[in-house]
Design an enzyme around this catalytic site. Sequence first.
Site, PDB file in Angstrom:
ATOM      1  N   ASP A   9     -14.245 -21.445  23.734  1.00 23.95           N
ATOM      2  CA  ASP A   9     -13.723 -20.254  24.589  1.00 23.95           C
ATOM      3  C   ASP A   9     -12.148 -20.271  24.375  1.00 23.95           C
ATOM      4  O   ASP A   9     -11.770 -21.361  23.610  1.00 23.95           O
ATOM      5  CB  ASP A   9     -13.866 -20.570  26.048  1.00 23.95           C
ATOM      6  CG  ASP A   9     -13.069 -19.847  27.072  1.00 23.95           C
ATOM      7  OD1 ASP A   9     -12.773 -18.515  26.768  1.00 23.95           O
ATOM      8  OD2 ASP A   9     -12.210 -20.432  27.746  1.00 23.95           O
ATOM      9  N   ASP A  11      -9.148 -18.284  26.199  1.00 26.00           N
ATOM     10  CA  ASP A  11      -8.342 -18.197  27.350  1.00 26.00           C
ATOM     11  C   ASP A  11      -8.689 -19.420  28.306  1.00 26.00           C
ATOM     12  O   ASP A  11      -9.588 -19.382  28.838  1.00 26.00           O
ATOM     13  CB  ASP A  11      -8.457 -16.851  28.078  1.00 26.00           C
ATOM     14  CG  ASP A  11      -7.834 -15.763  27.155  1.00 26.00           C
ATOM     15  OD1 ASP A  11      -8.572 -14.724  26.955  1.00 26.00           O
ATOM     16  OD2 ASP A  11      -6.610 -15.803  26.687  1.00 26.00           O
TER      17      ASP A  11
END
Length: 239
Positions: A9, A11
């Site tokens: 991922d 953010d």
Amino acid sequence: MKLEAMIWDVDGTLVNSEELHRFAFNRAFKEFALDWRWSRRTYRKLLDVTGGKERIRFYVKLSSMSEGCLAIPLEELHARKTEIFHDRIQNGDLALRRGVKTVLDQALNNGFRLAIATTTTLSNVETLFESGVLSSWQWEVVVAGDQVERKKPAPDVYLEALRRLNLSPKRCIAVEDSENGLMSALAAEIPTIITTNAYTRYQNFDGAVAVLEDLGETTKMLGVGHFEAWHAAALALVP
Ligand code: XBP
Ligand code: MG
């Protein structure tokens, strides 16, 4: 089954970027003379809605306004927010989270394939590459939120990453920071490690292989071998 790929991922996981997103949203609101200002407390709640445009749309509804009352199209407001976000990344305002560089270096030394599966826009990820934050490693696959039909917690970005990697989920491990991200990766049946942050610390991470403050401790104590141990443990848990 051997671990072959790590799917990351962006953010809150590779980079602690949500404060910069919040800054960019607030700056864009000010530029368009909207009397909105998202505090950390408000933003923590709004982060339950994934996708910047969807988050603004949710906030408009929450404030019992109609999108029509906006002086500018929501897309234009979000596009300006994204430009402000890019400018700050290019100013060097973002760095990798603690321990991430060491794990990425070790992953490459161990021949793991690297991929990204994020809700943010492809242009934000490209700007992170241009700024040099991510470009020291070979990222084989990058799937962004604006390339799939449904954003997290739907599994779309992870399913697309698996398709492009041509790997079964059980040969991968995902690294995430949020409950939505965990639900997305688990829906794609990928064993998932969580590294929390100020916005996600108190969320529900049931089903994660491990929940850590950050990767710093892992690399200090155990290095990437720990990921393989977690991966093996996760496979032992799934039918
Ligand atoms: C986090 C998100 C994104 C960002 C804002 O993505 O939900 O919406 O908060 O970026 P992830 P955009 O944790 O999956 O990387 O405004 O570009 O959506
Ligand atoms: Mg995240």
